[in-house]
Design a protein around this motif. Structure first.
Motif, mmCIF file in Angstrom:
data_model
loop_
_atom_site.group_PDB
_atom_site.id
_atom_site.type_symbol
_atom_site.label_atom_id
_atom_site.label_comp_id
_atom_site.label_asym_id
_atom_site.label_seq_id
_atom_site.Cartn_x
_atom_site.Cartn_y
_atom_site.Cartn_z
ATOM 1 N N GLY A 57 -110.140 -36.517 -3.973
ATOM 2 C CA GLY A 57 -109.559 -37.190 -5.122
ATOM 3 C C GLY A 57 -109.598 -38.690 -4.956
ATOM 4 N N ASN A 58 -109.044 -39.404 -5.920
ATOM 5 C CA ASN A 58 -109.035 -40.861 -5.856
ATOM 6 C C ASN A 58 -108.178 -41.392 -4.716
ATOM 7 O OD1 ASN A 58 -110.607 -42.069 -8.173
ATOM 8 N ND2 ASN A 58 -109.370 -40.578 -9.274
ATOM 9 N N ALA A 102 -113.818 -36.295 -7.082
ATOM 10 C CA ALA A 102 -113.424 -37.199 -8.150
ATOM 11 C C ALA A 102 -114.586 -38.140 -8.455
ATOM 12 C CB ALA A 102 -112.205 -38.011 -7.726
ATOM 13 N N ASN A 103 -114.668 -38.573 -9.700
ATOM 14 C CA ASN A 103 -115.696 -39.496 -10.151
ATOM 15 C C ASN A 103 -117.083 -38.873 -10.250
ATOM 16 O OD1 ASN A 103 -113.949 -41.961 -10.244
ATOM 17 N ND2 ASN A 103 -113.796 -41.523 -8.053
ATOM 18 N N GLY A 133 -109.165 -41.790 -0.046
ATOM 19 C CA GLY A 133 -109.636 -41.491 -1.384
ATOM 20 C C GLY A 133 -111.135 -41.685 -1.538
ATOM 21 N N PHE A 134 -111.677 -41.000 -2.553
ATOM 22 C CA PHE A 134 -113.122 -41.010 -2.808
ATOM 23 C C PHE A 134 -113.372 -41.799 -4.088
ATOM 24 C CE2 PHE A 134 -117.049 -38.950 -4.446
ATOM 25 C CZ PHE A 134 -117.876 -39.208 -3.361
ATOM 26 N N GLN A 135 -113.943 -43.017 -3.942
ATOM 27 C CA GLN A 135 -114.091 -43.908 -5.083
ATOM 28 C C GLN A 135 -115.464 -44.580 -5.104
ATOM 29 O OE1 GLN A 135 -110.722 -46.592 -4.822
ATOM 30 N NE2 GLN A 135 -109.328 -45.072 -5.644
ATOM 31 N N GLU A 179 -124.443 -37.797 -11.832
ATOM 32 C CA GLU A 179 -123.625 -38.228 -10.706
ATOM 33 C C GLU A 179 -123.468 -37.100 -9.693
ATOM 34 O OE1 GLU A 179 -120.657 -41.539 -12.659
ATOM 35 O OE2 GLU A 179 -120.323 -39.424 -13.186
ATOM 36 N N GLU A 180 -123.315 -35.880 -10.176
ATOM 37 C CA GLU A 180 -123.234 -34.737 -9.258
ATOM 38 C C GLU A 180 -124.513 -34.622 -8.429
ATOM 39 O OE1 GLU A 180 -120.240 -31.651 -11.583
ATOM 40 O OE2 GLU A 180 -122.398 -31.493 -11.913
#
Length: 337
Positions: free
Chosen positions: A22-23, A84-85, A45-47, A91-92
């Motif tokens: 998640g973020n 997330a994101n 977090g993953f941003q 994007e995937e």
């Protein structure tokens, strides 16, 4: 709609690397083919929009290395990553390739999905249903066992979204400002919103926000203020809560329709901090509207950790035995059937 068909049965002892990022935090688990959790890890977090893809994956790597080390291995058979994101298919695909380059999967088997899929899968007994998540933002996904999925871009107003913690906070500020200066309907928000920050008026709050004395990161604190003001009976606050209920149900009904599930008894999983708080007006509003528009849908709030959903999606992919699903669910939710 996108989706993938489950892969071939796994060899004995094959494992899944489950990632829920998640973020604000990342949870990782190494799960054997029989459902035993052999290792876990937690990271930041993953941003990727802020730091770039490789730097974001470096954050994942900290938790992954810890989980793999505890499991006594350097790699697994399949990586199931709910991130997330990862809002668009492109994007995937980009993130999946970045994960393959890390060599965490022995055969390069990597599935990347938006993290809303983890919440959905954690809340259902099979890959069938719809989830609406309302946390900082709002999103909705759905899936069927044959691999079909439904989803929304969910990247803000440009993709038609309304709601989420930050969106509700922004609406609260807007209505509070207009209630104070007379452009809008009278509302207790003109009092409760600035009072949350220790200020006595909206002009004082507007100045503090504009000059950066109150950082943008604190705006989300206004979401509970909105719900508390609605609970007091304020008409403006209550109208915002009702609008959110409308949005949640609209997303769910569209996803159910895309998957041809409107005439079937299926779960609609509600997750994220805003929905999991079960504010009475919002919870009842969602259930009433859903019953009117999708009578066979069954609303339920999920409390399980999303990494469970990533693990279950991995076990779906490798076609694990039924006992494996039970074992991993019991690990993350003790007492679960």
């Amino acid at each position: 709609m996108t989706g993938s068909v489950p892969g071939p049965p796994p060899p004995a002892g094959a494992a899944v690397l489950a990632i829920d990022a998640g973020n604000s935090k990342t949870d990782v688990a190494v799960v054997l083919a029989d459902g035993t959790v052999a290792g876990t890890g937690r990271g930041g977090g993953f941003q990727p929009p802020k730091v770039g893809v490789e730097a974001a994956v470096d954050v994942l790597a900290v938790a992954v290395r810890a989980a793999l080390a505890e499991a006594g291995t350097d790699s697994v058979g399949h990586v199931s990553a709910c991130l997330a994101n990862a809002d668009l298919p492109v994007e995937e695909a980009q993130l999946a390739e970045a994960l393959r380059r890390r060599g965490w999967s022995e055969r390069g088997s990597v599935d990347v999905r938006n993290d809303t899929f983890a919440i959905l899968r954690a809340g259902v007994t099979e890959p069938l249903g719809v989830a609406v998540v309302c946390g900082a933002g709002i999103n909705c996904v759905g899936m069927r066992p044959d691999g079909r999925t439904a989803r929304f871009p969910a990247i803000g107003k440009i993709s038609g979204d309304w709601g989420g913690g930050f969106g509700l906070a922004e609406e609260s500020l807007w209505h509070a400002a207009r209630a104070e200066d007379g452009r809008g309907a009278p509302s207790a928000l003109a009092r409760t919103v600035p009072a949350h920050f220790g200020l006595d008026s909206m002009p004082a709050l507007i100045e503090a926000l504009h000059l950066g004395h109150i950082p943008f990161a604190r705006w989300h604190e206004l979401t509970p203020v909105l719900f508390a003001t609605a609970l007091e009976g304020d008409a403006v606050a209550r109208s915002l809560v009702d609008r959110l209920a409308d949005e949640v149900v609209s997303m769910a009904v569209v996803a159910l329709g895309r998957l041809e599930l409107l005439d079937e008894v299926v779960p609609v999983v509600l997750g994220g901090g805003v929905l999991a708080a079960r504010h009475p007006q919002l919870d009842e509003g969602v259930r009433e509207r859903l019953a009117a528009r999708a009578p066979k849908a069954v609303a339920q709030v999920v409390s399980a950790r999303p990494v469970l959903g990533a693990a279950l999606l991995g076990l779906d992919h490798v076609r694990a035995e039924a006992e494996a699903f039970t074992r991993v669910r019991q690990h993350f939710t003790p007492g679960a059937p």
